[in-house]
Design a protein around this motif. Sequence first.
Motif, mmCIF file in Angstrom:
data_model
loop_
_atom_site.group_PDB
_atom_site.id
_atom_site.type_symbol
_atom_site.label_atom_id
_atom_site.label_comp_id
_atom_site.label_asym_id
_atom_site.label_seq_id
_atom_site.Cartn_x
_atom_site.Cartn_y
_atom_site.Cartn_z
ATOM 1 N N UNK A 70 0.858 -1.182 0.000
ATOM 2 C CA UNK A 70 0.000 0.000 0.000
ATOM 3 C C UNK A 70 0.899 1.238 0.000
ATOM 4 N N UNK A 71 1.422 1.622 -1.150
ATOM 5 C CA UNK A 71 2.429 2.692 -1.206
ATOM 6 C C UNK A 71 1.910 4.087 -0.876
ATOM 7 N N UNK A 72 0.587 4.304 -0.965
ATOM 8 C CA UNK A 72 0.022 5.618 -0.646
ATOM 9 C C UNK A 72 -1.087 5.458 0.377
ATOM 10 N N UNK A 73 -1.411 6.512 1.057
ATOM 11 C CA UNK A 73 -2.482 6.439 2.050
ATOM 12 C C UNK A 73 -3.799 6.073 1.374
ATOM 13 N N UNK A 74 -3.993 6.485 0.116
ATOM 14 C CA UNK A 74 -5.201 6.105 -0.612
ATOM 15 C C UNK A 74 -5.286 4.591 -0.803
ATOM 16 N N UNK A 75 -4.133 3.959 -1.018
ATOM 17 C CA UNK A 75 -4.116 2.508 -1.190
ATOM 18 C C UNK A 75 -4.479 1.807 0.114
ATOM 19 N N UNK A 76 -3.933 2.293 1.206
ATOM 20 C CA UNK A 76 -4.246 1.698 2.504
ATOM 21 C C UNK A 76 -5.717 1.899 2.848
ATOM 22 N N UNK A 77 -6.248 3.068 2.565
ATOM 23 C CA UNK A 77 -7.648 3.348 2.871
ATOM 24 C C UNK A 77 -8.581 2.411 2.113
ATOM 25 N N UNK A 78 -8.184 1.983 0.916
ATOM 26 C CA UNK A 78 -9.023 1.106 0.096
ATOM 27 C C UNK A 78 -8.804 -0.373 0.392
ATOM 28 N N UNK A 79 -7.880 -0.693 1.283
ATOM 29 C CA UNK A 79 -7.549 -2.098 1.559
ATOM 30 C C UNK A 79 -8.663 -2.786 2.343
ATOM 31 N N UNK A 105 -8.616 6.095 6.174
ATOM 32 C CA UNK A 105 -9.880 6.374 5.494
ATOM 33 C C UNK A 105 -10.370 7.784 5.781
ATOM 34 N N UNK A 106 -10.133 8.264 6.997
ATOM 35 C CA UNK A 106 -10.530 9.640 7.321
ATOM 36 C C UNK A 106 -9.675 10.646 6.562
ATOM 37 N N UNK A 113 -6.766 13.019 1.007
ATOM 38 C CA UNK A 113 -5.513 12.270 0.996
ATOM 39 C C UNK A 113 -4.320 13.018 1.547
ATOM 40 N N UNK A 114 -4.542 14.223 2.078
ATOM 41 C CA UNK A 114 -3.456 15.025 2.646
ATOM 42 C C UNK A 114 -3.574 15.055 4.167
ATOM 43 N N UNK A 115 -2.498 14.726 4.853
ATOM 44 C CA UNK A 115 -2.524 14.770 6.311
ATOM 45 C C UNK A 115 -2.568 16.216 6.795
ATOM 46 N N UNK A 116 -3.365 16.511 7.823
ATOM 47 C CA UNK A 116 -3.326 17.852 8.420
ATOM 48 C C UNK A 116 -1.913 18.189 8.888
ATOM 49 N N UNK A 117 -1.567 19.487 8.860
ATOM 50 C CA UNK A 117 -0.209 19.911 9.192
ATOM 51 C C UNK A 117 -0.052 20.364 10.633
ATOM 52 N N UNK A 118 -1.149 20.452 11.374
ATOM 53 C CA UNK A 118 -1.074 20.935 12.750
ATOM 54 C C UNK A 118 -1.365 19.814 13.736
ATOM 55 N N UNK A 119 -0.890 19.997 14.945
ATOM 56 C CA UNK A 119 -1.181 19.021 15.999
ATOM 57 C C UNK A 119 -2.677 18.892 16.208
ATOM 58 N N UNK A 120 -3.366 20.031 16.203
ATOM 59 C CA UNK A 120 -4.820 20.007 16.434
ATOM 60 C C UNK A 120 -5.536 19.243 15.322
ATOM 61 N N UNK A 121 -5.138 19.487 14.081
ATOM 62 C CA UNK A 121 -5.760 18.784 12.973
ATOM 63 C C UNK A 121 -5.478 17.293 13.001
ATOM 64 N N UNK A 122 -4.272 16.937 13.356
ATOM 65 C CA UNK A 122 -3.899 15.519 13.440
ATOM 66 C C UNK A 122 -4.612 14.831 14.599
ATOM 67 N N UNK A 123 -4.769 15.526 15.708
ATOM 68 C CA UNK A 123 -5.456 14.942 16.867
ATOM 69 C C UNK A 123 -6.911 14.618 16.546
ATOM 70 N N UNK A 124 -7.488 15.300 15.579
ATOM 71 C CA UNK A 124 -8.890 15.053 15.220
ATOM 72 C C UNK A 124 -9.064 13.772 14.409
ATOM 73 N N UNK A 125 -7.979 13.182 13.954
ATOM 74 C CA UNK A 125 -8.067 11.947 13.188
ATOM 75 C C UNK A 125 -8.271 10.752 14.114
ATOM 76 N N UNK A 126 -8.966 9.709 13.645
ATOM 77 C CA UNK A 126 -9.193 8.528 14.492
ATOM 78 C C UNK A 126 -7.891 7.879 14.930
ATOM 79 N N UNK A 127 -7.795 7.572 16.211
ATOM 80 C CA UNK A 127 -6.658 6.827 16.729
ATOM 81 C C UNK A 127 -5.365 7.600 16.861
#
Length: 348
Positions: A70-79, A105-106, A113-127
């Motif tokens: 799964x070379x990209x996050x999109x590939x992992x999300x579709x797994x 998937x989130x 497909x782009x990860x948030x750049x801030x701690x706050x944005x990343x904290x909002x992601x599952x897990x």
Amino acid sequence: MREIDCEVAGARLLRWYDAHARAMPWRVGPADRAVGVRPDPYHVWLSEVMLQQTTVAAVRDYFRRFLARWPRVEDLAAAEDAAVMGEWAGLGYYARARNLLACARAVVRDHGGQFPKTVEGLRALPGVGPYTAAAVASIAFDAPAVVVDGNVERVCARLFAVQTPLPAAKPELVRLAGLLTPDLRPGDHAQAMMDLGATICTPRNPTCGICPLLGLCAGQAAGAAAELPRKLAKPVKPVRQGVVWVLQRPDGAVLVERRPERGLLGGMLGFPGDAWDGGGGPAPVSANWTDAGEVRHTFTHFHLQLRVMVATGAGNPERGGFMADFRPDDLPTVMRKAWDAATLRAVE
């Protein structure tokens, strides 16, 4: 606690890191960073999730296999869930694999497909907890986030001679790590702290004589570096007992079940068993069961003694189903131990 010149400490640490940074498949080293190569946030996030409570040596091959598949996050999300859980097998702490899928998937669904750049944005992601969010923000995006893992806790406890034992000392150690975190190259600083703790400021027998912070470290000056950080005595882990039934049909298919999504080994493949409460219980199908012995495994909060019952046969099981393309490598470690015990008994 002694006052430390944090600016001097940080400068020394970065000079040391520039010369001695560990090479890792997910890391962009300081030389490449200096000429503008940027870390891939997907690689940083994937490695940080894998590294939680796991060693670098254990993670390297898993990381390479995941990226190859799964070379990209999109590939992992579709797994498929089962495919990811199977690749994760043996790495432990299986809730991480479920969170990995939910987060991927989130990122694809909510962030293109782009990860948030801030701690706050990343904290909002599952897990994604405080540590992972800070690590990704710092390493991938050079945000001045305070990254504190066990290595960083140890370095700070020794550098500032913090006497409060863990876990009570954690807030103070985070504060001190924040004092050391620079505005420039915070990602390299975070990785330098981790490398220092992993290679020089080790839990036992730290090699203080070659440490870049020699002369600044209050713990070393007091002759107490090896004793820090202090820790409260760990409670004795309870011992639980259980049983699993390993049944193989004459055609080679193996009886397995997918464990519930929530709970221990959630979503992982395994053999039918009891509740690990010492109560035993009925076998999933009538067969000529024999005792293949006991395997032992330690989880975070308890030790498990697991009795392995083995048989060859067919029938209509009350639980699980027969898998023709069964792969032992898809099993979590405790179930792989049970399979090894069962196959050893079959050979005998």
